[in-house]
Design a protein around this motif. Structure first.
Motif, PDB file in Angstrom:
ATOM      1  N   ASN A  29       0.810  -1.223   0.000  1.00  0.00           N
ATOM      2  CA  ASN A  29       0.000   0.000   0.000  1.00  0.00           C
ATOM      3  C   ASN A  29       0.841   1.270   0.000  1.00  0.00           C
ATOM      4  O   ASN A  29       0.420   2.310   0.502  1.00  0.00           O
TER       5      ASN A  29
ATOM      6  N   ASN B  39       4.085   0.665  -4.205  1.00  0.00           N
ATOM      7  CA  ASN B  39       3.842  -0.668  -3.649  1.00  0.00           C
ATOM      8  C   ASN B  39       4.819  -1.678  -4.242  1.00  0.00           C
ATOM      9  O   ASN B  39       5.471  -1.427  -5.251  1.00  0.00           O
TER      10      ASN B  39
ATOM     11  N   GLY C 184       0.007  -9.448  -6.594  1.00  0.00           N
ATOM     12  CA  GLY C 184       0.183  -8.039  -6.915  1.00  0.00           C
ATOM     13  C   GLY C 184       0.412  -7.877  -8.404  1.00  0.00           C
ATOM     14  O   GLY C 184       0.690  -8.844  -9.117  1.00  0.00           O
TER      15      GLY C 184
ATOM     16  N   PHE D 203      -3.160   4.114  -6.652  1.00  0.00           N
ATOM     17  CA  PHE D 203      -3.456   2.714  -6.342  1.00  0.00           C
ATOM     18  C   PHE D 203      -3.964   1.912  -7.535  1.00  0.00           C
ATOM     19  O   PHE D 203      -4.629   0.889  -7.366  1.00  0.00           O
TER      20      PHE D 203
ATOM     21  N   GLU E 284      -4.697  -3.059  -9.418  1.00  0.00           N
ATOM     22  CA  GLU E 284      -4.918  -4.106  -8.412  1.00  0.00           C
ATOM     23  C   GLU E 284      -5.585  -5.326  -9.042  1.00  0.00           C
ATOM     24  O   GLU E 284      -6.741  -5.656  -8.749  1.00  0.00           O
TER      25      GLU E 284
ATOM     26  N   HIS F   6      -7.315  -8.064  -6.964  1.00  0.00           N
ATOM     27  CA  HIS F   6      -8.635  -7.853  -6.379  1.00  0.00           C
ATOM     28  C   HIS F   6      -9.717  -7.669  -7.435  1.00  0.00           C
ATOM     29  O   HIS F   6     -10.789  -7.122  -7.149  1.00  0.00           O
TER      30      HIS F   6
ATOM     31  N   CYS G 136      -9.320  -8.655   1.857  1.00  0.00           N
ATOM     32  CA  CYS G 136      -9.860  -7.305   1.674  1.00  0.00           C
ATOM     33  C   CYS G 136     -11.304  -7.212   2.154  1.00  0.00           C
ATOM     34  O   CYS G 136     -11.864  -6.117   2.211  1.00  0.00           O
TER      35      CYS G 136
ATOM     36  N   CYS H 159     -11.956 -12.734  -4.935  1.00  0.00           N
ATOM     37  CA  CYS H 159     -10.850 -12.012  -5.569  1.00  0.00           C
ATOM     38  C   CYS H 159      -9.848 -13.002  -6.173  1.00  0.00           C
ATOM     39  O   CYS H 159      -9.638 -14.103  -5.636  1.00  0.00           O
TER      40      CYS H 159
END
Length: 332
Positions: free
Chosen positions: A73, A112, A143, A159, A162, A165, A177, A182
């Motif tokens: 993050n 990140n 990731g 961000f 992702e 997710h 999360c 996910c």
């Protein structure tokens, strides 16, 4: 005098850091347990002491030009770590501001860990010369870092990207999360463990995993079992590759990358993860993208990739600053 960058990888268990030159040689490195420093200011002081120790060990022949940090993050725009679930500290932490107090004369950059891996791939690895590619890190979670037109995609808030997710099954597995289904609950080291135990419940095939507890099972064990012909292990990788390949086909439709690099623990399974992933990706691609996208292993895996990736943030930043200076001089 050799110019060096510091690469820092902040993990939930350990923090690793090193001095790296422009040729991707790690001159020296160090590490300490992240969890030993629940006070964030004390952690920063320990990191400063460690970096200073590396510089002393390297001697007067090196010049520090910047510090790159990869962290869960980590926000490139704000210089902060924000609500990282796997770190001992909570809330928003302005790590760049705190590091600048100790290193006021050099740039300090954070993003990140997956984005850092993508920049590392571009500076040191298999993506040299590529303008459009994607790095997927298959570790404890999943990731990803998206590069388009030679630039990492951060989005408006820092961000973007992702992929872990993206929901692949709306009624599927609970994710860390808080949502269900996910991709990282399937295509990750923890995800494939969950798949193995699901397969053990659904099938009667003999498998070495019937004598292993969930806590003792590792992704490395699953890879070794697949190499030895264990049917549950092979099926687990097939299923993992299916969901990953389908998700990558969707990602290709958005950014049209030249290549996708698989990085991290699961990628070490070789053909057991690459073959099904490639197969299901090609099956689900739009016709205009088929047989155009390379699926490759990381070019920096096997070295201390986390430190290299973080240090690459510095070299990229310096290159961009130089290019901007040259454009200004030309009146562009």
């Amino acid at each position: 005098m050799k110019k060096v960058a510091v690469g820092v990888d902040i993990g939930g268990t350990n923090s690793v850091y090193g001095l790296v030159d422009e040729a991707s040689e790690i001159i020296c490195e160090g590490a300490f347990p992240t969890r030993n420093y629940p006070d964030f200011d004390q952690y920063i002081e320990e990191l400063y002491i460690g970096i200073q120790d590396l510089l002393k060990r390297a001697g007067d022949e090196v010049e520090l030009v910047g510090i790159g940090i990869g962290a869960p993050n980590g926000n490139y725009y704000t210089g902060t770590i924000e609500f990282a679930p796997n770190l001992v500290w909570k809330g928003v932490l302005n790590i760049v501001e705190k590091m600048k107090r100790f290193f006021p004369t050099v740039p300090v950059i954070i993003t990140n860990d997956a984005n850092a891996a993508a920049v590392g791939e571009m500076v040191y690895g298999g993506a040299k010369g590529m303008k459009d590619f994607l790095v997927v890190t298959l570790g404890t979670g999943l990731g990803s870092g998206f590069v388009a037109n030679g630039k990492l995609i951060y989005g408006h808030d820092g961000f973007a990207g992702e992929l872990g997710h993206v929901v692949v099954n709306k009624t599927g597995r609970i994710c860390g999360c808080g949502r269900k289904g996910c991709l990282e609950t399937y295509a990750s080291a923890t995800g494939i463990k969950r798949t193995v135990f699901k397969l053990l419940a659904d099938h009667t095939d003999d498998s070495e995993f019937r004598r292993v507890t969930y806590d003792d099972l590792t992704a490395e064990m699953i890879t070794k079992a697949a190499l030895n012909g264990d049917p549950i292990a092979i099926e687990a990788y097939e299923y993992t590759g299916k969901l990953l390949g389908e998700a990558l086909a969707d990602a290709v439709a958005i950014t049209s990358p030249e290549a996708i690099f698989l990085f991290g623990g699961l990628a070490k399974a070789g053909k057991y993860i690459f073959e099904p992933t490639k197969k299901y990706m090609e099956q689900n691609l739009l016709a205009i993208f088929r047989n155009k996208v390379k699926l490759l292993p990381s070019g920096i895996d096997g070295k201390n990739a986390a430190v290299l990736g973080a240090s690459a943030l510095v070299w990229q930043s310096l290159q961009e600053a130089q290019e901007a200076k040259e454009r200004k001089a030309r009146g562009c």
